[in-house]
Scaffold this motif. Structure first.
Motif, short mmCIF file in Angstrom:
data_model
loop_
_atom_site.label_atom_id
_atom_site.label_comp_id
_atom_site.label_asym_id
_atom_site.label_seq_id
_atom_site.Cartn_x
_atom_site.Cartn_y
_atom_site.Cartn_z
N GLU A 5 27.82 2.49 -3.16
CA GLU A 5 27.06 2.67 -4.53
C GLU A 5 25.89 1.52 -4.50
N ALA A 6 25.90 0.63 -3.96
CA ALA A 6 24.71 -0.22 -4.18
C ALA A 6 23.47 0.23 -3.31
N ASP A 7 22.45 0.00 -4.02
CA ASP A 7 20.91 0.12 -3.09
C ASP A 7 20.85 -0.25 -1.86
N ALA A 8 21.53 -1.64 -1.79
CA ALA A 8 21.67 -2.26 -0.35
C ALA A 8 22.73 -3.07 -0.15
N ALA A 9 23.15 -3.23 0.88
CA ALA A 9 24.34 -4.03 1.18
C ALA A 9 24.15 -4.79 2.33
N VAL A 10 25.03 -6.03 2.30
CA VAL A 10 24.97 -7.02 3.41
C VAL A 10 26.27 -7.68 3.65
N ARG A 11 26.39 -7.42 5.08
CA ARG A 11 27.83 -7.78 5.52
C ARG A 11 27.92 -9.37 5.76
N LEU A 12 29.21 -9.61 5.18
CA LEU A 12 29.55 -11.03 5.41
C LEU A 12 30.87 -11.19 6.68
N PRO A 13 30.47 -11.59 7.73
CA PRO A 13 31.30 -11.24 8.72
C PRO A 13 32.57 -12.14 8.63
N GLY A 14 33.72 -11.37 8.78
CA GLY A 14 34.89 -12.04 8.66
C GLY A 14 36.02 -11.24 7.52
N ASN A 15 37.00 -11.45 7.23
CA ASN A 15 37.96 -10.86 6.45
C ASN A 15 38.28 -11.66 5.39
N THR A 16 38.81 -12.93 5.46
CA THR A 16 39.43 -13.72 4.56
C THR A 16 38.26 -14.26 3.67
N ILE A 50 25.84 -15.45 0.70
CA ILE A 50 25.57 -14.67 -0.51
C ILE A 50 23.98 -14.89 -0.89
N ILE A 51 23.70 -16.15 -1.19
CA ILE A 51 22.41 -16.47 -1.40
C ILE A 51 21.23 -15.94 -0.26
N GLU A 52 21.83 -16.06 0.89
CA GLU A 52 20.73 -15.50 2.10
C GLU A 52 20.56 -14.02 1.79
N ALA A 53 21.65 -13.38 1.50
CA ALA A 53 21.79 -11.96 1.33
C ALA A 53 20.79 -11.58 0.15
N ALA A 54 20.87 -12.39 -0.78
CA ALA A 54 20.15 -12.07 -2.01
C ALA A 54 18.59 -12.27 -1.67
N LEU A 55 18.38 -13.06 -1.06
CA LEU A 55 16.75 -13.35 -0.63
C LEU A 55 16.20 -12.42 0.39
N ALA A 56 17.14 -11.72 1.33
CA ALA A 56 16.83 -11.19 2.32
C ALA A 56 16.57 -9.68 1.92
N THR A 57 17.10 -9.33 0.70
CA THR A 57 17.04 -8.18 -0.05
C THR A 57 16.32 -7.67 -1.20
N ALA A 101 30.36 -24.43 -9.97
CA ALA A 101 29.21 -25.05 -10.39
C ALA A 101 28.24 -25.41 -9.24
N GLU A 102 28.69 -25.71 -8.23
CA GLU A 102 27.71 -25.78 -7.13
C GLU A 102 26.86 -24.71 -6.41
N PHE A 103 27.78 -23.59 -6.65
CA PHE A 103 27.27 -22.33 -6.21
C PHE A 103 26.19 -21.92 -7.14
N ALA A 104 26.33 -22.07 -8.68
CA ALA A 104 25.48 -21.55 -9.63
C ALA A 104 24.07 -22.49 -9.51
N LYS A 105 24.34 -23.91 -9.19
CA LYS A 105 23.13 -24.67 -8.79
C LYS A 105 22.52 -24.29 -7.72
N ALA A 106 23.21 -23.88 -6.71
CA ALA A 106 22.33 -23.33 -5.24
C ALA A 106 21.65 -22.19 -5.59
N VAL A 107 22.38 -21.10 -6.54
CA VAL A 107 21.47 -19.91 -6.88
C VAL A 107 20.02 -20.39 -7.54
N LEU A 108 20.27 -21.37 -8.54
CA LEU A 108 19.09 -21.49 -9.28
C LEU A 108 18.06 -22.36 -8.60
N ASP A 109 18.48 -23.22 -7.35
CA ASP A 109 17.64 -23.84 -6.56
C ASP A 109 16.87 -22.91 -5.79
#
Length: 671
Positions: free
Chosen positions: A52-63, A74-81, A97-105
């Protein structure tokens, strides 16, 4: 909100999540003309949110640890698309919080509260201290190392995350240490943080929460309250707005809203969040935690306010200002969580293929209801596979009506008539709750299941006599299917005889009532079913059977729809849903399982062994532990005896039905 279009800073949103919540955010983005990006694990490659998304990025693995908890991927996927914003959904990294900060950075827009607010509320230990200082009533925190007999019972809670993960009730001091260890393992697996704490456990209480929405211009809304008291394993199952307790307690709503606004203001909150409280029947309440994200149960607030909370999240993140006051609440809304689990067997999660999921009377999917009806938010479609790595929630089914009783009635009817094929679910339990006199009276608390008894609440919706009638319909549909492919005499009913003869026989197994054998024959006078005098056949086809059923005031026509997937047969009718397994005429000795075998109730990973081969064990004694769907599951001895075999090792992946161990039952002389 502003009448101007969305600020150009947000044009393409990546949702750092999966399933139902990813689809929910995508639906609002499409309505706003905003692009969408999905991420997915290998297990989710065929999931609906991916296509359903316009673009999709695989995250290798299952867990989760390999995929949806990998913030850098996830941030790499956002920048790549070309995404310029990230919406975290709920669970996984939504309160990290660390993820939120990394998104902003990374130069991306974070569709969530400030990093500082997440940090302050991310530790439930620190959050309670801050709320206490701000004047919000709280339950005292207990250091696990200092819990004494007079503190019992206590509740162990994970400091990070939610959803019931890492929660344990302890009533015996001897159980405290092992339960803390188990809670830490579960919290580490689900949130990447093993920190836990204790607090006094109230055996009964009301779980009341307030939806808040705040902008960057100083406006804080208390949008409305929700009651989420009916829970299993400290995870909500039924949620509603408004709260029956608040409705009948004078002044409680004003005090709740003031406390929620005070909590949000104390940490400079912006965006959507929820302040959770535990209340007693007198309307006194205590702060539990603040969830710095959208809640699973947000649709009931949307239905009773007319607000699209996801749109508000995007608007606030883009810098728009809220009006001074939120809209008034209207009507009543109830949400139930449809899980792939078996409530009658200790809530065992299920995995496998969802062959069909069809909820009748649905007026909206992932959207607001403009009039009374049913809304469906689901992460699965026909053919979806439910695996062992994630939460087993299939869907949220939500009703809206002008009165609470009407909302319960509409929702119960939709669930009871739903076609859910392929997995055992909690559907029957949900319908029984919605129709229970105590629920309809608004008498709900966190001990609802214990108070009213799982034997009653988890019982099948269909009576035994109606189940038998449905199984007869299954046999006649199977007979019609057999004749469809017959080369000779395909137009005749199966087993037709000009003169009386012996019955045709088909056998089925029901999870609830065991084995059923249906004997039937067709002759000059029509259908004869053994043990069912007066039962007549009006029409039969492989997928539909109409029977004439004798009644006190004459025959009644009953229509049954039949679907089969291999040996599994599903019969749906106004009498209720029935699922059975067709049994072969002759059994294979190789399929027999030794007495005392411990079978894997679900696919999972063995994380611990509790006894050695040759040791004496008691009935109910834990033999091993499986991890599946982010939860620990204890596999216990079915009887007292000697542990004669253990067929698995720690770390081994097992399939459902695998023989994990064998307990040789004790003889009568040994008991």
């Amino acid at each position: 909100m502003s009448n101007f279009p969305l600020a150009p800073a947000i044009t393409n949103v990546l949702v750092a999540n999966r399933g139902e919540i990813a689809r929910r955010v995508f639906a609002t983005c499409r309505r706003m003309g905003v692009g969408t990006v999905a991420v997915y694990s290998d297990a989710d490659a065929a999931a609906p949110h991916v296509s359903e998304a316009d673009a999709a990025v695989r995250l290798p693995g299952n867990t989760p640890a390999e995929t949806y908890l990998r913030g850098e991927l996830i941030i790499e996927a956002a920048l790549a698309t070309g995404a310029d914003a990230i919406h975290p959904g709920y669970g996984f990294l939504s309160e990290n919080a660390e993820f939120a900060k990394a998104v902003l950075d990374a130069g991306l827009v974070w569709i969530g509260p400030p990093v500082e607010a997440i940090e302050q509320m991310g530790s439930k230990v620190a959050a309670k201290k801050m709320m206490d200082a701000a004047g919000v009533p709280v339950l005292a925190e207990l250091d696990p190392a200092e819990v004494a007999e007079d503190h019992l019972p206590v509740l162990i809670k994970a400091s990070a995350g939610g959803g019931g993960r890492g929660m344990r009730v302890v009533r015996d001091l001897a159980d405290l240490a092992p339960q803390i260890d188990a809670a830490r393992r579960e919290a580490e697996s689900a949130f990447g943080d093993p920190t836990v704490f204790c607090e006094r456990y109230l055996e009964t209480g009301r779980h009341i929460e307030v939806q808040v929405m705040a902008d960057t211009h100083g406006t804080i809304w208390a949008v409305g309250e929700r009651e989420c008291s009916i829970q299993r394993r400290h995870q909500k199952v039924v949620e509603e707005a408004p709260s029956p307790l608040v409705e009948r307690t004078e002044g409680m709503r004003a005090r709740l809203f003031e406390a929620a606004r005070l909590a949000a203001g104390a940490i400079g909150y912006t965006g959507a969040g929820t302040v959770e409280f535990l209340a007693d029947e007198q309307g006194e309440f205590f702060f539990l935690e603040m969830n710095t994200r959208l809640q699973v149960e947000h649709p009931v607030t949307e239905c009773t306010t007319g607000l699209d909370l996801v749109r508000l999240q995007l608007d606030v993140a883009a810098g728009d200002a809220l009006p001074a006051e939120p809209p008034a609440m209207r009507g009543y809304s109830i949400e139930v969580r449809l899980y792939a689990e078996d409530p009658a067997h200790d809530w065992q999660p299920q995995s496998g293929t969802v062959h069909r999921i069809e909820i009748p009377s649905v007026r909206a999917e992932f959207d607001l209801l403009d009039r009374p009806g049913v809304r469906l938010d689901t992460g699965v479609v026909d053919g979806s596979v439910v695996g062992v790595h994630y939460d087993p929630m299939l869907a949220k089914v939500i009703s809206y009506a002008e009165t609470r009783s009407a909302a319960a009635r509409v929702l119960a009817a939709a669930l009871s008539r739903a076609k859910i094929h392929g997995l055992v679910t909690n559907r029957d339990l949900l319908v029984r709750v919605l129709r229970h006199p105590a629920f309809l009276a608004g008498d709900t608390d966190t001990a609802f299941f214990e108070t009213h008894g799982m034997d009653t609440l988890a019982a099948p919706l269909v009576s035994e006599s109606d189940e038998v009638l449905s199984i007869v319909a299954a046999a006649l549909a199977d007979a019609a299917a057999n004749r469809t492919g017959a080369r000779v005499g395909g137009g005749l009913p199966s087993g037709w005889r000009n003169l009386p003869s012996q019955s045709q026989n088909k056998s089925y197994e029901s999870r609830a009532t065991g084995t059923h054998e249906v004997g039937y024959r067709f002759g000059r006078t029509g259908l004869t079913v053994d043990g069912h005098d007066g039962l007549g056949l009006v029409e039969s086809a492989p997928d539909r059977v109409v029977l004439s059923v004798p009644g006190e005031r004459g025959p009644v026509r009953r229509q049954f729809e039949v679907a089969r997937y291999g040996e599994q047969v599903y019969v749906d009718s106004p009498l209720g849903p029935v699922a059975v397994r067709r049994l072969p005429r002759f059994s294979d000795p190789a399929d027999q399982v030794a007495t005392g075998s411990l079978l894997a109730p679900m696919p999972g990973s063995v994380i611990r062994l509790g006894a050695e081969v040759g040791s004496q064990v008691e009935q109910g004694q834990p033999i091993l532990w499986l991890e599946a769907m982010k939860m620990e599951h204890t596999i216990a001895a079915p009887t007292a005896g000697v542990l004669s075999a253990v067929n698995v090792t720690v770390g081994q992946q097992v399939d459902v039905g695998a023989v994990l161990a064998v307990v040789e039952p004790a003889s009568n002389d040994e008991i």
